[in-house]
Structures are given as C-alpha cells and as structure tokens.
Design a protein around this motif. Structure first.
Motif, PDB file in Angstrom:
ATOM      1  N   GLN A  99       1.058  -1.096   0.384  1.00 52.14           N
ATOM      2  CA  GLN A  99       0.053   0.261   0.210  1.00 52.14           C
ATOM      3  C   GLN A  99       0.406   1.028  -0.241  1.00 52.14           C
ATOM      4  O   GLN A  99      -0.188   2.016  -0.866  1.00 52.14           O
ATOM      5  N   LEU A 158      -2.194  -5.481  -7.917  1.00 54.90           N
ATOM      6  CA  LEU A 158      -3.822  -5.172  -8.030  1.00 54.90           C
ATOM      7  C   LEU A 158      -4.779  -4.736  -8.656  1.00 54.90           C
ATOM      8  O   LEU A 158      -5.283  -5.388  -9.756  1.00 54.90           O
ATOM      9  N   GLU A 159      -5.333  -4.873  -7.365  1.00 58.04           N
ATOM     10  CA  GLU A 159      -6.559  -4.871  -7.552  1.00 58.04           C
ATOM     11  C   GLU A 159      -7.801  -4.392  -7.880  1.00 58.04           C
ATOM     12  O   GLU A 159      -6.841  -3.279  -8.891  1.00 58.04           O
ATOM     13  N   SER A 210      -9.526  -0.560  -8.449  1.00 59.39           N
ATOM     14  CA  SER A 210      -7.783  -0.107  -7.532  1.00 59.39           C
ATOM     15  C   SER A 210      -8.536   1.357  -7.690  1.00 59.39           C
ATOM     16  O   SER A 210      -8.026   1.651  -8.841  1.00 59.39           O
TER      17      SER A 210
END
Length: 296
Positions: free
Chosen positions: A132, A152-153, A156
């Motif tokens: 993060q 990376l989700e 995002s």
C-alpha cells in the motif's frame, strides 16, 4: 486565503529546526530582526501562533507542529531536486523501483541485475516497503514500477496495470537432520513437525494453509514472520520447517545450510510488475517484463 508565502515557510522551518531565531539567522546569514519580522508576517497571514516561548527557546504550538511536518516534507523534496541537478550522472537514466517486503531479496537481485548491464548508463534506486505504501508512491510518480507477489486489485483508485513476470512452485526446507526425518512420505510427514510460516500479508500464506487442509496436514506452527529473510534464519537455526519459492531453491540451500524435503506446484507464487504505463515504455520496466527467468 492568499497563496502561501514559501519564503515565510522557509524561515519558519529553520527557526523550528534550530529552536532559536538567533541560530536560524546565523545559518541563513540574515539579521534576527529580519527573521522575526518574517515569522510575525507568516503568523499574521495564517491567523495562528506558531511558537510559544520557553525561556530562551521557542517551542512549536500544536498548529506549528502540524505545519512543520508538512514543511519538512516540502524542503526534503526540494533538497532532493537540488541534489539531482547538482550531481553529474551524465546521460544516465534513473529507474526507481519499489519492492514489496515479501519478495525474496535474491529474486529481486536476479530481476534487477540485467538493468545495470544494459548498454548505456542506468542508475537504479530501490525502495522497499509494504504494497500500500509503495502504491501511494507510484500514484504520485515517485516510482517507475513495483515488483510484488500481489496484483493490483480490480477497481483500485490507482491508475496502474499488472504484468505477470513468472510463477514458481514451492520447496520445503529444514536443517539436514529434520529434512531427512521428513523426506519419506512427503507431504504427510510434515504433520506434527515444527513449522515457520510467512506473515498474513504474504500472498502465499493463504495458499499454504489451504494446501495443508487439502492434504490433511497439521503442522505445529510455532512462529510467523513478515520478513522472509528472518524466517529463513530461524529455519537455519533448526527451529522449524519452512517453504520458499522453488526458483530460489539452490540459493536457499547454499546460503542457509538447509536441505530440501520436497516440492509442490499445487500452489504457486506468482510475481508481478505493477506499472503506471498501460503500454510499457520505460526501458528498465521492459527489461524486467521481457527477460525470462526459468520458472519452477
């Protein structure tokens, strides 16, 4: 409010750092009266007192402490800009890469070494931290890319893209005596044995626990670690069994004096580059993504 006067902020920063108008004036080669007047004008502009006097020293007020923390960041960045401009790196290009703290150091080394061997000069700047924090740096263009084991989700708020660079299965290690006792009937032999696991922020943690459950394995988990090197050092001391990506198996055995118990590809660690570029253009990022490492 009128725009912030950065000269005032600069004088405030030095007075707060030195704790005295006299010392700040000596550092800045200005008269104390000049500094005092600038601070008074700054307080008037902000509508708040920044200092309180304690004897001969000036102490920051609560609001002054808040402003000082921001001023410190501003002038640190300014110092970095001056250093960048004053240092002669010729035509070298700077590559700033973030490495999440769960990535094995030797793997990061293998991924980044080819960058320094490219024709022409490339200056490598590595930053390590949790994902993060590194994503926050990427979002404000302080990093060119991130090397991580977690993509990376989707959804995002950070505009960036994932690039898979390799997969690796896992090898289980222990000091030779313990490894020899567990080598037969692997993986069932791991049940009841002391085990060291990665911390919860490592992506392999959930896969490892699911794999234990699938095979009915109940190891005695005695410790968990966010730092993969610290985990291996405990394994080296004979405290317990641990798993690491098979791609670094030879290194782990030679560096830590442990032996391999067994291997699996039923769960794998996938490594990614996260880049703010949808179409990769930075030559160093391209080097990492396009230079294949043997997958295990």
């Amino acid at each position: 409010m009128t725009p912030l006067n950065y000269n005032h902020l600069y004088y405030f920063f030095h007075v707060a750092t030195d704790g005295s108008i006299t010392r700040a004036s000596e550092r800045l080669n200005l008269t104390p009266q000049t500094i005092s007047g600038q601070i008074a004008a700054f307080e008037e502009q902000l509508g708040t007192k920044l200092f309180r006097r304690e004897g001969r020293r000036l102490r920051l007020s609560a609001k002054g402490r808040q402003i000082y923390s921001h001023a410190e960041t501003i002038f640190l960045l300014g110092s970095e800009i001056r250093q960048m401009l004053q240092t002669d790196y010729g035509a070298s290009e700077v590559f700033r890469v973030g490495i999440t703290d769960v990535i094995p150091k030797i793997l990061a080394n293998r991924l980044l070494q080819p960058i320094l061997q490219r024709p022409g000069q490339m200056r490598l700047v590595c930053h390590e931290g949790d994902q993060q924090a590194l994503l926050a740096e990427l979002a404000v263009n302080r990093l060119d890319c991130i090397i991580t084991d977690q993509p990376l989700e989707s959804g995002s708020h950070i505009k960036a893209w994932n690039y898979r660079i390799l997969d690796s299965g896992f090898t289980f290690f222990a000091v030779p005596e313990l490894a020899a006792a567990c080598s037969e009937q692997f993986p069932a032999s791991l049940s009841g044995q002391p085990f060291l696991v990665p911390g919860r922020k490592a992506s392999m943690r959930s896969f490892l626990m699911a794999w234990f459950e699938k095979h009915g394995i109940a190891p005695d988990i005695i410790a968990e670690f966010d730092d993969s090197a610290l985990l291996k050092s405990f394994g080296q001391a004979g405290i317990g069994i641990f798993a690491a990506p098979t791609i670094i198996e030879d290194y782990v055995m030679s560096q830590y004096g442990v032996a391999a118990i067994g291997r699996t590809r039923e769960f794998v660690d996938t490594f990614y580059v996260i880049s703010p570029e949808r179409r990769l253009q930075h030559p160093a990022t391209l080097e990492i993504v396009n230079t294949p490492l043997a997958e295990h």
